[in-house]
Design an enzyme around this catalytic site. Structure first.
Site, short mmCIF file in Angstrom:
data_model
loop_
_atom_site.label_atom_id
_atom_site.label_comp_id
_atom_site.label_asym_id
_atom_site.label_seq_id
_atom_site.Cartn_x
_atom_site.Cartn_y
_atom_site.Cartn_z
N ASN A 114 17.63 -30.47 1.60
CA ASN A 114 16.64 -29.71 1.28
C ASN A 114 16.10 -29.97 2.90
O ASN A 114 14.83 -29.26 3.12
CB ASN A 114 15.62 -30.92 0.29
N LYS A 126 25.21 -34.93 -8.57
CA LYS A 126 24.55 -33.71 -7.87
C LYS A 126 23.92 -33.90 -5.90
O LYS A 126 22.42 -34.08 -5.93
CB LYS A 126 23.01 -32.88 -7.95
N TRP A 127 24.81 -33.15 -4.73
CA TRP A 127 23.97 -33.63 -3.33
C TRP A 127 23.46 -33.26 -2.65
O TRP A 127 23.76 -31.63 -2.80
CB TRP A 127 25.53 -34.34 -2.96
N ASP A 128 22.10 -33.36 -2.88
CA ASP A 128 21.36 -32.38 -2.03
C ASP A 128 20.83 -32.11 -1.01
O ASP A 128 21.54 -33.44 0.12
CB ASP A 128 19.73 -31.93 -2.99
N ASP A 169 18.07 -34.41 -13.17
CA ASP A 169 18.03 -33.90 -11.76
C ASP A 169 17.20 -34.89 -10.49
O ASP A 169 16.66 -36.21 -11.13
CB ASP A 169 17.48 -33.17 -11.39
N ASP A 170 16.30 -34.70 -9.74
CA ASP A 170 15.08 -35.15 -8.98
C ASP A 170 14.23 -36.50 -9.73
O ASP A 170 13.99 -35.71 -10.94
CB ASP A 170 14.24 -34.52 -8.19
N CYS A 207 24.52 -28.69 -3.13
CA CYS A 207 23.70 -28.28 -2.75
C CYS A 207 22.66 -28.52 -1.83
O CYS A 207 22.41 -29.89 -1.36
CB CYS A 207 22.73 -28.53 -4.35
N ASP A 256 18.22 -21.61 -5.78
CA ASP A 256 17.87 -21.90 -6.66
C ASP A 256 17.18 -20.59 -7.26
O ASP A 256 16.16 -20.93 -7.92
CB ASP A 256 16.20 -22.56 -5.54
N TRP A 313 15.70 -18.76 1.59
CA TRP A 313 15.96 -20.31 1.07
C TRP A 313 15.61 -18.84 -0.42
O TRP A 313 14.62 -18.09 -0.37
CB TRP A 313 14.76 -20.80 0.25
C1 DGJ Z 1 16.67 -28.42 -4.26
C2 DGJ Z 1 17.47 -28.00 -5.57
O1 DGJ Z 1 17.83 -27.49 -4.90
C3 DGJ Z 1 17.30 -28.04 -6.59
O2 DGJ Z 1 18.16 -27.58 -8.05
C4 DGJ Z 1 16.71 -29.40 -7.53
O3 DGJ Z 1 17.60 -30.19 -7.23
C5 DGJ Z 1 15.68 -29.60 -6.53
N1 DGJ Z 1 16.01 -29.93 -5.16
C6 DGJ Z 1 15.34 -31.65 -6.33
O4 DGJ Z 1 14.45 -31.36 -5.46
#
Ligand code: DGJ
Length: 738
Positions: free
Chosen positions: A480, A476-478, A366-367, A526, A548, A193
């Site tokens: 995490n 923007k499909w994240d 964004d979020d 993403c 990021d 990351w």
């Molecule tokens: C991780 C993404 O890579 C960031 O750009 C951002 O969208 C955050 N998540 C939001 O929680």
């Protein structure tokens, strides 16, 4: 010493040869051949009935033919001919010690599988070859196609069980590739990351190097791409074989030099924790493994791959065949680094006004806009607009963005849930889990089991509603986190491992369905940065978020690594604030802008705080970028000076298709002892055409002519201004054909 390739090309009279089509079959020698661009790929049915690899490399003469494939001899009594013979798709059986393409267990305990040629069918761009086990009705259809223009190969396999009882697939590759004898350097991409896209290079030695993800997703740590350079091949010269796997789940690529120094590459589903039960009559399709060859070094390989991605893989392509291409990406503004989850209608509108004034095309929130999302502890899964932050829904913000001449994009993370959410309280059984075991959280979230039909419907349903009710141009499909406890307790215990395939198939199904229902909506893949970038997701995703880490200096190396496998068209790059949150480094806005302008440009800073000078600089450079963007993101990329290995300098150059324009970026990382920037000898121009040099940022040296021939720019090259020295300096130029 590597031994001679056993099946050298022989000039034989072929009985049935046709090279107008990419694929042909010589019925006398039982040799298949595919030709495209500067590449030929040849394999045949050997005397035992196995499908044996014969040749992959530079294009051979139309009349050149191969004799029937001859199995390699055994090596004493320890390595059977079955293991020494490079096969197109070897079953694990008969004493195979190298990586198998397919390994299965039968219901009666038999685990021996030996695949022989059964039949074939010519297809539009290639051939489908059917293999069958020597006495069990297990069939494998190998799909081959070749791009007539650039020789890129597309390979995959369909495995079919015609037994009456189930079989368990323990390992299934998309393809196995064999390379001609040479000393190879393996190139692959590694990271973590905020540190993705490190080009890792190492000599291939006896044994296997495994590149993989066991995470249920593509992963930041390794990317499903490889390139093998033969001998002294470098950035611009020599032979390179490369491949990329189109799969966004757990994957594995094994690069292996066997006991007789043959080099093979086998890749597909990761066999770790794999076990796909195939019932009577069922089929399993593997992912696609793309493969290519270039005689022009790693640079030639990446240019082929970029072109293929643009013309054949990315969504929203306009045109057909080799001329097809998506439009260059809109310049975006993204709110994440400015506001994190503290989004409000007024705050976003203020940012939107400033973004429009800069010349941004798309505003992305964004979020933080949904559910009870105030921190990353809550809200994921509850996809309703937060009424405190947006009392009148999203419409006022979207209308405002439109009135400013931009379109609107929104962040989502559809496959995840926070335990603190209405969704989880209602459906705690919807997450990946083993009943009675802990559910490990990462970033306070769990993974929804997308393999479940009800979860699939839920995810498609809320996204469809969101896109139907709001004028949204882009998601923007994240994603995490990676998987833990990957149980699927709806299925019998011995079938639960199917989740590794069914989850990703459903992800692709949802994306496909969304494309059908909302054909204009564009998507970014993403995953906390570059955790889900592969040729599978790129069939649906118009762009990706590489990392990021938005530090402009770090990005130079990351972008360099990224472009070995992926086109700058999809490489989203934001300009953010200083000092940078990760390295605490301060760089000029010009440096940050030029670093990002090498890909698809975005602004991710808190522009509400920018002063007039910063605003003017960004506005000027966005306008310059708009003028040359197609050349930068879709042209031929030449990595003139690599930023890797602590280089003092770096430079890239792109040339558009008709060679009428070229763009050069030059960066100083930190000059030492007053050394001047190296003379830049350009590549890929028309030597006879005249080109005029214009500075986008910075100055060329005093001896540099305003106009000169392509030959001059390529052979003599140009110098930078003597004062181009110091730390974190950047310059950019365009050359336009007169
Ligand atoms: C991780 C993404 O890579 C960031 O750009 C951002 O969208 C955050 N998540 C939001 O929680």
């Amino acid at each position: 010493m590597l031994k001679a390739f056993s099946c050298a090309v022989a000039l034989l009279a072929a009985s049935v040869i046709s090279v107008a089509q990419p694929a042909s079959f010589d019925s006398a020698s039982k040799v298949f051949r595919l030709d495209g661009g500067n590449v030929s790929y040849v394999f045949g049915v050997n005397a035992r009935g196995e499908l044996q690899q014969l040749y992959w490399g530079g294009r051979i003469g139309a009349k050149d033919a191969f004799p029937q494939a001859k199995p390699m001899p055994e090596w004493a009594s320890f390595d059977s001919s079955y293991t020494t013979t490079p096969q197109e798709y070897a079953g694990w059986g008969a004493g195979l010690f190298v990586e198998p393409a397919l390994k299965v267990s039968f219901a009666d305990g038999n685990r021996d599988l030996v695949l022989h040629y059964e039949s074939h069918t010519m297809t539009a761009n290639g051939v489908d070859v059917v293999l069958k086990d020597i006495n069990r009705p297990v069939y494998v259809t190998l799909h081959y196609s070749m791009d007539a223009a650039n020789g890129m190969l597309t390979r995959s396999a369909t495995i079919e069980n015609r037994e009456e009882k189930p079989i368990t697939i323990e390992q299934a590759a998309a393809a196995a590739w064999a390379l001609p004898p040479a000393h190879y350097t393996l190139n692959y991409l590694t990271g973590r990351w905020a540190g993705e896209w490190t080009l890792t290079q190492e000599a291939v030695h006896p044994g296997a190097r495994v590149i993989e993800s066991r995470r249920g997703t593509t992963g930041h740590q390794a990317n499903p791409w490889f390139a093998l350079q033969a001998g002294a091949a470098d950035e611009n010269h020599g032979e390179v074989w490369f491949g990329a796997l189109a799969w966004s789940g757990s994957w594995r690529i094994t690069v292996e030099q066997d006991q007789l120094d043959e080099v093979r590459v086998t890749g597909g589903f990761n066999p770790f924790d794999f076990g796909y039960v195939l019932h009577a009559g069922e089929k399993l399709e593997t992912p696609v493994f793309y493969g290519g060859y270039s005689a022009h070094g790693l640079g030639g390989a990446s240019r082929l791959l970029h072109h293929y991605e643009i013309a054949h893989i990315l969504p929203h392509r306009i045109g057909t065949g080799e001329d097809a291409a998506p439009k260059p990406r809109p310049v975006i503004y993204n709110s994440w680094e400015a506001t994190e989850m503290n989004v409000t209608e007024a705050g976003q509108e203020a940012l939107a006004e400033k973004a429009a004034a800069l010349g941004v095309d798309r505003f992305v929130m964004d979020d933080g806009w949904f559910g009870q999302r105030k921190t990353d502890h809550a809200g994921l899964g509850d996809w309703y607009v937060n009424p405190e932050k947006f009392p009148h829904g999203l419409k006022p913000l979207i209308d405002k963005v439109h009135s400013l001449g931009m379109d609107f994009g929104l962040w989502v993370e559809p496959e995840m849930v926070n335990p603190d959410s209405d969704l989880y309280r209602k459906h705690p059984d919807w997450v990946l889990n083993f009943p009675g075991r802990p559910r490990s959280e990462q970033r306070n979230q769990l993974v929804l089991n997308l393999a479940r039909p009800d979860v699939r419907e839920y995810v498609l349903g809320f996204l469809d509603k969101l896109l139907t009710e709001n004028d949204i141009a882009f998601l923007k499909w994240d994603y995490n986190r990676n998987w833990s406890e990957p149980g699927w307790d709806q299925l019998p215990p011995d079938e639960q491992k199917k989740v590794y395939v069914a989850f990703i198939q459903n992800l692709y199904w949802i994306l496909d369905e969304l494309h059908k229902r909302h054909p204009k909506v564009e998507l970014e893949s993403c995953s906390g940065g570059g955790g889900r970038v592969d040729l599978g997701i790129l069939e649906y995703a118009d762009e990706v978020w590489p990392s990021d880490n938005t530090d402009p200096f770090d990005r130079l190396t990351q972008q360099d690594g990224f472009t070995y496998a992926y086109t700058p068209q999809v490489m989203m790059a934001w300009v953010t604030d200083v000092p940078h949150w990760l390295n605490l480094r301060t760089t000029s806005l010009e440096y940050r802008m030029l670093s990002s302008m090498q890909g698809s440009l975005g602004i991710g800073a808190n522009i509400a705080k920018w002063n007039d000078e910063e605003t003017a600089t960004a506005k000027r450079l966005i306008a310059e970028y708009h003028k040359v963007q197609p050349t930068i993101v879709q042209g031929d990329l030449y990595r003139l000076i690599s930023p890797r290995n602590g280089s003092e300098f770096s430079a890239t150059q792109t040339v558009n298709k008709d060679k009428s324009q070229s763009v050069v970026f030059a960066f100083i990382h930190s000059t030492q002892e007053g050394r001047l920037f190296p003379r830049l000898k350009l590549e890929g121009l028309d030597p006879k055409a005249e080109y005029t040099l214009t500075a986008i940022e910075g100055k060329a040296g005093p001896q540099t002519p305003a106009t000169a021939s392509g030959a001059w720019w390529m052979h003599h090259g140009f110098d930078m201004d003597m004062m181009f020295r110091g730390d974190f300096k950047a310059a950019a130029f365009r050359l336009d054909r007169k």
